[in-house]
Design a protein around this motif. Structure first.
Motif, PDB file in Angstrom:
ATOM      1  N   GLU A 287       8.725  -5.029  21.657  1.00  0.00           N
ATOM      2  CA  GLU A 287       9.056  -6.402  21.293  1.00  0.00           C
ATOM      3  C   GLU A 287      10.546  -6.673  21.519  1.00  0.00           C
ATOM      4  N   LEU A 288      11.378  -5.707  21.139  1.00  0.00           N
ATOM      5  CA  LEU A 288      12.824  -5.840  21.325  1.00  0.00           C
ATOM      6  C   LEU A 288      13.165  -5.978  22.805  1.00  0.00           C
ATOM      7  N   LEU A 289      12.531  -5.178  23.632  1.00  0.00           N
ATOM      8  CA  LEU A 289      12.767  -5.223  25.076  1.00  0.00           C
ATOM      9  C   LEU A 289      12.382  -6.586  25.656  1.00  0.00           C
ATOM     10  N   GLU A 290      11.254  -7.131  25.223  1.00  0.00           N
ATOM     11  CA  GLU A 290      10.828  -8.458  25.684  1.00  0.00           C
ATOM     12  C   GLU A 290      11.849  -9.522  25.293  1.00  0.00           C
ATOM     13  N   GLU A 291      12.348  -9.452  24.073  1.00  0.00           N
ATOM     14  CA  GLU A 291      13.316 -10.434  23.592  1.00  0.00           C
ATOM     15  C   GLU A 291      14.638 -10.321  24.353  1.00  0.00           C
ATOM     16  N   MET A 292      15.002  -9.103  24.685  1.00  0.00           N
ATOM     17  CA  MET A 292      16.222  -8.911  25.462  1.00  0.00           C
ATOM     18  C   MET A 292      16.065  -9.491  26.858  1.00  0.00           C
ATOM     19  N   GLU A 293      14.927  -9.240  27.469  1.00  0.00           N
ATOM     20  CA  GLU A 293      14.690  -9.723  28.824  1.00  0.00           C
ATOM     21  C   GLU A 293      14.643 -11.245  28.892  1.00  0.00           C
ATOM     22  N   SER A 294      14.142 -11.873  27.824  1.00  0.00           N
ATOM     23  CA  SER A 294      14.047 -13.336  27.807  1.00  0.00           C
ATOM     24  C   SER A 294      15.326 -13.988  27.283  1.00  0.00           C
ATOM     25  N   GLY A 295      16.260 -13.172  26.771  1.00  0.00           N
ATOM     26  CA  GLY A 295      17.509 -13.713  26.236  1.00  0.00           C
ATOM     27  C   GLY A 295      17.368 -14.318  24.854  1.00  0.00           C
ATOM     28  N   ASP A 296      16.298 -13.959  24.129  1.00  0.00           N
ATOM     29  CA  ASP A 296      16.050 -14.473  22.778  1.00  0.00           C
ATOM     30  C   ASP A 296      16.931 -13.718  21.782  1.00  0.00           C
ATOM     31  N   GLU A 297      18.146 -14.189  21.599  1.00  0.00           N
ATOM     32  CA  GLU A 297      19.105 -13.470  20.765  1.00  0.00           C
ATOM     33  C   GLU A 297      18.681 -13.424  19.296  1.00  0.00           C
ATOM     34  N   ASP A 298      18.133 -14.524  18.774  1.00  0.00           N
ATOM     35  CA  ASP A 298      17.674 -14.532  17.374  1.00  0.00           C
ATOM     36  C   ASP A 298      16.537 -13.530  17.181  1.00  0.00           C
ATOM     37  N   GLY A 299      15.576 -13.547  18.102  1.00  0.00           N
ATOM     38  CA  GLY A 299      14.464 -12.598  18.031  1.00  0.00           C
ATOM     39  C   GLY A 299      14.943 -11.168  18.172  1.00  0.00           C
ATOM     40  N   PHE A 300      15.902 -10.968  19.061  1.00  0.00           N
ATOM     41  CA  PHE A 300      16.483  -9.642  19.270  1.00  0.00           C
ATOM     42  C   PHE A 300      17.067  -9.103  17.966  1.00  0.00           C
ATOM     43  N   HIS A 301      17.883  -9.897  17.278  1.00  0.00           N
ATOM     44  CA  HIS A 301      18.507  -9.433  16.036  1.00  0.00           C
ATOM     45  C   HIS A 301      17.462  -9.195  14.939  1.00  0.00           C
ATOM     46  N   ARG A 302      16.467 -10.056  14.871  1.00  0.00           N
ATOM     47  CA  ARG A 302      15.397  -9.890  13.882  1.00  0.00           C
ATOM     48  C   ARG A 302      14.618  -8.587  14.134  1.00  0.00           C
ATOM     49  N   THR A 303      14.255  -8.358  15.398  1.00  0.00           N
ATOM     50  CA  THR A 303      13.456  -7.172  15.729  1.00  0.00           C
ATOM     51  C   THR A 303      14.281  -5.898  15.626  1.00  0.00           C
ATOM     52  N   LEU A 304      15.545  -5.942  16.028  1.00  0.00           N
ATOM     53  CA  LEU A 304      16.414  -4.770  15.866  1.00  0.00           C
ATOM     54  C   LEU A 304      16.509  -4.406  14.387  1.00  0.00           C
ATOM     55  N   GLY A 305      16.683  -5.404  13.522  1.00  0.00           N
ATOM     56  CA  GLY A 305      16.718  -5.153  12.084  1.00  0.00           C
ATOM     57  C   GLY A 305      15.420  -4.539  11.587  1.00  0.00           C
ATOM     58  N   ALA A 306      14.283  -5.049  12.072  1.00  0.00           N
ATOM     59  CA  ALA A 306      12.983  -4.507  11.674  1.00  0.00           C
ATOM     60  C   ALA A 306      12.811  -3.065  12.149  1.00  0.00           C
ATOM     61  N   LEU A 307      13.275  -2.777  13.367  1.00  0.00           N
ATOM     62  CA  LEU A 307      13.190  -1.418  13.904  1.00  0.00           C
ATOM     63  C   LEU A 307      14.021  -0.445  13.064  1.00  0.00           C
ATOM     64  N   LEU A 308      15.252  -0.829  12.760  1.00  0.00           N
ATOM     65  CA  LEU A 308      16.118   0.042  11.966  1.00  0.00           C
ATOM     66  C   LEU A 308      15.579   0.197  10.542  1.00  0.00           C
ATOM     67  N   ASP A 309      15.050  -0.877   9.960  1.00  0.00           N
ATOM     68  CA  ASP A 309      14.445  -0.797   8.624  1.00  0.00           C
ATOM     69  C   ASP A 309      13.268   0.166   8.624  1.00  0.00           C
ATOM     70  N   ALA A 310      12.454   0.122   9.692  1.00  0.00           N
ATOM     71  CA  ALA A 310      11.305   1.022   9.788  1.00  0.00           C
ATOM     72  C   ALA A 310      11.757   2.478   9.876  1.00  0.00           C
ATOM     73  N   VAL A 311      12.798   2.741  10.647  1.00  0.00           N
ATOM     74  CA  VAL A 311      13.324   4.114  10.765  1.00  0.00           C
ATOM     75  C   VAL A 311      13.817   4.590   9.401  1.00  0.00           C
ATOM     76  N   ARG A 312      14.536   3.730   8.695  1.00  0.00           N
ATOM     77  CA  ARG A 312      15.039   4.105   7.359  1.00  0.00           C
ATOM     78  C   ARG A 312      13.890   4.339   6.384  1.00  0.00           C
ATOM     79  N   ARG A 313      12.874   3.480   6.447  1.00  0.00           N
ATOM     80  CA  ARG A 313      11.737   3.565   5.515  1.00  0.00           C
ATOM     81  C   ARG A 313      10.865   4.793   5.791  1.00  0.00           C
ATOM     82  N   LEU A 314      10.631   5.079   7.056  1.00  0.00           N
ATOM     83  CA  LEU A 314       9.724   6.155   7.435  1.00  0.00           C
ATOM     84  C   LEU A 314      10.404   7.521   7.519  1.00  0.00           C
TER      85      LEU A 314
END
Length: 92
Positions: A27-54
């Motif tokens: 999802e992060l890669l798709e957002e980067m490719e489309s230039g969706d900066e808001d989506g990128f920051h949201r998904t990066l945060g979700a990815l890092l939160d998942a790493v911390r949680r798991l």
């Protein structure tokens, strides 16, 4: 697998969690490719939160070699682009 989040430290992650993490990475890669900066920051945060949680945090004085390095939550789109491989941030 030992994962480092830049500016935070390391966590140990069981390989079974990479299916969930790869979905966020795609999802992060798709957002980067489309230039969706808001989506990128949201998904990066979700990815890092998942790493911390798991993951299980390693002690600060532990110097394990990191098999995967992730950007900090405040990384820019351009900074993350420089870190990408063909598979995204997470191989597989």
């Amino acid at each position: 697998m030992i994962v480092r989040i830049m500016g935070e430290g390391q966590v140990k992650l069981d390989d079974s969690h990479f299916i969930e993490l790869n979905k966020l990475d795609d999802e992060l890669l798709e957002e980067m490719e489309s230039g969706d900066e808001d989506g990128f920051h949201r998904t990066l945060g979700a990815l890092l939160d998942a790493v911390r949680r798991l993951g299980t945090p390693l002690p600060d004085d532990s110097l394990e070699p990191s098999e995967l390095i992730l950007p900090s939550g405040d990384a820019t789109l351009d900074e993350v682009r420089e870190m990408l491989s063909d598979d995204g941030l997470i191989p597989g």
